[in-house]
Design an enzyme around this catalytic site. Sequence first.
Site, mmCIF file in Angstrom:
data_model
loop_
_atom_site.group_PDB
_atom_site.id
_atom_site.type_symbol
_atom_site.label_atom_id
_atom_site.label_comp_id
_atom_site.label_asym_id
_atom_site.label_seq_id
_atom_site.Cartn_x
_atom_site.Cartn_y
_atom_site.Cartn_z
ATOM 1 N N GLY A 14 0.832 -1.219 0.000
ATOM 2 C CA GLY A 14 0.000 0.000 0.000
ATOM 3 C C GLY A 14 0.854 1.252 0.000
ATOM 4 O O GLY A 14 0.502 2.256 0.620
ATOM 5 N N ARG A 17 0.227 5.691 -1.781
ATOM 6 C CA ARG A 17 -0.304 6.960 -1.273
ATOM 7 C C ARG A 17 -0.337 6.932 0.261
ATOM 8 O O ARG A 17 -0.081 5.890 0.867
ATOM 9 C CB ARG A 17 -1.691 7.260 -1.855
ATOM 10 C CG ARG A 17 -2.713 6.198 -1.575
ATOM 11 C CD ARG A 17 -4.010 6.426 -2.351
ATOM 12 N NE ARG A 17 -4.987 5.414 -1.967
ATOM 13 C CZ ARG A 17 -5.824 5.535 -0.934
ATOM 14 N NH1 ARG A 17 -5.823 6.651 -0.208
ATOM 15 N NH2 ARG A 17 -6.658 4.568 -0.644
ATOM 16 N N SER A 39 -3.666 -1.726 -4.533
ATOM 17 C CA SER A 39 -4.799 -2.565 -4.963
ATOM 18 C C SER A 39 -5.593 -1.866 -6.056
ATOM 19 O O SER A 39 -5.883 -2.456 -7.081
ATOM 20 C CB SER A 39 -5.697 -2.947 -3.784
ATOM 21 O OG SER A 39 -6.225 -1.807 -3.155
ATOM 22 N N ASP A 65 -3.561 -7.278 -4.454
ATOM 23 C CA ASP A 65 -4.450 -7.148 -3.297
ATOM 24 C C ASP A 65 -3.772 -7.867 -2.126
ATOM 25 O O ASP A 65 -3.485 -9.065 -2.223
ATOM 26 C CB ASP A 65 -5.812 -7.795 -3.625
ATOM 27 C CG ASP A 65 -6.829 -7.556 -2.519
ATOM 28 O OD1 ASP A 65 -6.413 -7.399 -1.356
ATOM 29 O OD2 ASP A 65 -8.030 -7.532 -2.824
ATOM 30 N N ASN A 92 1.993 -2.041 5.458
ATOM 31 C CA ASN A 92 1.300 -0.773 5.686
ATOM 32 C C ASN A 92 -0.141 -0.782 5.200
ATOM 33 O O ASN A 92 -0.971 -0.038 5.726
ATOM 34 C CB ASN A 92 2.092 0.334 4.975
ATOM 35 C CG ASN A 92 1.269 1.599 4.791
ATOM 36 O OD1 ASN A 92 1.133 2.399 5.710
ATOM 37 N ND2 ASN A 92 0.692 1.773 3.605
ATOM 38 N N SER A 144 -1.678 0.668 15.249
ATOM 39 C CA SER A 144 -2.419 1.898 15.523
ATOM 40 C C SER A 144 -2.542 2.051 17.024
ATOM 41 O O SER A 144 -2.601 1.058 17.759
ATOM 42 C CB SER A 144 -3.824 1.837 14.915
ATOM 43 O OG SER A 144 -4.612 2.900 15.403
ATOM 44 N N TYR A 157 -11.541 -2.627 13.317
ATOM 45 C CA TYR A 157 -10.219 -2.025 13.091
ATOM 46 C C TYR A 157 -9.300 -2.236 14.309
ATOM 47 O O TYR A 157 -8.133 -2.643 14.158
ATOM 48 C CB TYR A 157 -10.410 -0.541 12.797
ATOM 49 C CG TYR A 157 -9.150 0.210 12.450
ATOM 50 C CD1 TYR A 157 -8.561 0.069 11.194
ATOM 51 C CD2 TYR A 157 -8.544 1.062 13.374
ATOM 52 C CE1 TYR A 157 -7.407 0.764 10.861
ATOM 53 C CE2 TYR A 157 -7.393 1.758 13.053
ATOM 54 C CZ TYR A 157 -6.829 1.614 11.799
ATOM 55 O OH TYR A 157 -5.678 2.304 11.483
ATOM 56 N N ALA A 159 -9.513 -4.516 16.613
ATOM 57 C CA ALA A 159 -9.166 -5.944 16.729
ATOM 58 C C ALA A 159 -8.072 -6.303 15.730
ATOM 59 O O ALA A 159 -7.130 -7.035 16.057
ATOM 60 C CB ALA A 159 -10.404 -6.803 16.496
ATOM 61 N N LYS A 161 -5.761 -4.347 14.493
ATOM 62 C CA LYS A 161 -4.484 -3.732 14.875
ATOM 63 C C LYS A 161 -3.914 -4.348 16.160
ATOM 64 O O LYS A 161 -2.696 -4.455 16.318
ATOM 65 C CB LYS A 161 -4.652 -2.216 15.017
ATOM 66 C CG LYS A 161 -4.986 -1.511 13.687
ATOM 67 C CD LYS A 161 -3.886 -1.724 12.655
ATOM 68 C CE LYS A 161 -4.093 -0.898 11.390
ATOM 69 N NZ LYS A 161 -3.025 -1.107 10.400
HETATM 70 P P1 NDP Z 1 -4.891 5.605 3.207
HETATM 71 O O1 NDP Z 1 -6.320 5.241 3.121
HETATM 72 O O2 NDP Z 1 -4.465 6.993 2.910
HETATM 73 O O3 NDP Z 1 -4.024 4.583 2.306
HETATM 74 C C1 NDP Z 1 -4.224 3.207 2.421
HETATM 75 C C2 NDP Z 1 -3.198 2.494 1.567
HETATM 76 O O4 NDP Z 1 -3.419 1.083 1.707
HETATM 77 C C3 NDP Z 1 -3.337 2.824 0.094
HETATM 78 O O5 NDP Z 1 -2.062 2.864 -0.502
HETATM 79 C C4 NDP Z 1 -4.136 1.636 -0.447
HETATM 80 O O6 NDP Z 1 -3.875 1.362 -1.814
HETATM 81 C C5 NDP Z 1 -3.595 0.522 0.416
HETATM 82 N N1 NDP Z 1 -4.526 -0.613 0.478
HETATM 83 C C6 NDP Z 1 -5.763 -0.662 1.015
HETATM 84 N N2 NDP Z 1 -6.302 -1.878 0.847
HETATM 85 C C7 NDP Z 1 -5.379 -2.624 0.187
HETATM 86 C C8 NDP Z 1 -5.332 -3.961 -0.277
HETATM 87 N N3 NDP Z 1 -6.354 -4.800 -0.101
HETATM 88 N N4 NDP Z 1 -4.217 -4.386 -0.922
HETATM 89 C C9 NDP Z 1 -3.164 -3.564 -1.118
HETATM 90 N N5 NDP Z 1 -3.148 -2.279 -0.700
HETATM 91 C C10 NDP Z 1 -4.243 -1.815 -0.054
HETATM 92 O O7 NDP Z 1 -4.464 5.192 4.695
HETATM 93 P P2 NDP Z 1 -3.237 5.716 5.591
HETATM 94 O O8 NDP Z 1 -2.081 6.058 4.761
HETATM 95 O O9 NDP Z 1 -3.769 6.692 6.553
HETATM 96 O O10 NDP Z 1 -2.951 4.364 6.426
HETATM 97 C C11 NDP Z 1 -1.811 3.552 6.197
HETATM 98 C C12 NDP Z 1 -1.670 2.585 7.362
HETATM 99 O O11 NDP Z 1 -1.536 3.329 8.571
HETATM 100 C C13 NDP Z 1 -2.887 1.673 7.569
HETATM 101 O O12 NDP Z 1 -2.457 0.397 7.972
HETATM 102 C C14 NDP Z 1 -3.637 2.368 8.679
HETATM 103 O O13 NDP Z 1 -4.462 1.473 9.402
HETATM 104 C C15 NDP Z 1 -2.492 2.899 9.516
HETATM 105 N N6 NDP Z 1 -2.852 3.987 10.417
HETATM 106 C C16 NDP Z 1 -3.286 5.193 9.930
HETATM 107 C C17 NDP Z 1 -3.591 6.209 10.821
HETATM 108 C C18 NDP Z 1 -4.045 7.561 10.370
HETATM 109 O O14 NDP Z 1 -4.374 8.371 11.247
HETATM 110 N N7 NDP Z 1 -4.085 7.870 9.095
HETATM 111 C C19 NDP Z 1 -3.488 6.008 12.264
HETATM 112 C C20 NDP Z 1 -3.025 4.716 12.656
HETATM 113 C C21 NDP Z 1 -2.710 3.759 11.749
HETATM 114 P P3 NDP Z 1 -5.056 1.477 -2.926
HETATM 115 O O15 NDP Z 1 -5.487 2.898 -2.961
HETATM 116 O O16 NDP Z 1 -4.429 0.990 -4.181
HETATM 117 O O17 NDP Z 1 -6.159 0.558 -2.425
#
Ligand code: NDP
Length: 249
Positions: A14, A17, A39, A65, A92, A144, A157, A159, A161
Amino acid sequence: MALELNQKNCLVTGGGRGIGKAIALNLAENGANVAITYSRSADAANQTAAEIEKHGVKGLALQADAVDGEKAAEVVNQISEAFGGLDILVNNAGITKDTLILRMTEEQWDDVITTNLKSVFNYSKAVLRPMMKQRGGSIINIGSVVGIGGNAGQTNYAASKAGVIGFTKSLAKEVASRNIRANVVAPGYITTDMTGELNEKQLEAINAAIPLGRPGESEEVAKAVSFLASPASSYITGAVIPVDGGMGM
Ligand code: NDP
């Protein structure tokens, strides 16, 4: 502090972005080759791979995915061949499907658990072979603050994390003798698409819950990840490092 990540080969799931992108770019800035998976967001991922290469290192964007275990093994093989090995994995990829438990569907539960937790199993398992062959590696899982303290409206979520934390500590114990480290970075409230746009009142409420008085930036998470990826953290394994402005205290 120089992080000694030159020539290291990394995968950030992931990584196209949000926080994943900041992690990928920080690793590249420190001299590492970086592959990312996505994804759905192909344009963002290809753009990030191009930004990675601007640092004079190799960049690679692959559609996968994270829920798909067979694909994870394929992706890891592809990266190991393209880069000549794999030293660092950052799990991530993650999603939220928030709602109170009485309204939560089985599908919302399953989607979040599989995307956030099964994906960590898939990729951690897949990288162990190349890491063992290289006699070392570093796995960093993005948890998280909610996986530690819980949050109303996020049972699925939280659970997932909390599961990431238990998984990482168990993995750290299993692979320590192979010189492979596994740690969790637990962000608090970080400004990304996941957290969305906030109005002034919402922002005030969030700031009031954070001792440092502001949301975090993705780059602040990325710096902790690069530290855990590098030999600068050589004696740290099984740890959960909060990057939350003190929110979890
Ligand atoms: P975003 O929603 O901005 O980005 C999520 C990323 O995960 C994207 O690159 C997306 O790619 C990818 N992704 C989602 N589903 C899949 C999948 N099935 N397979 C492959 N890639 C996938 O989220 P954040 O950047 O904010 O979050 C990143 C991580 O940090 C996560 O694990 C989140 O739980 C964690 N986090 C975030 C916090 C926050 O405040 N933002 C706080 C605590 C933890 P695509 O667009 O191609 O689906």
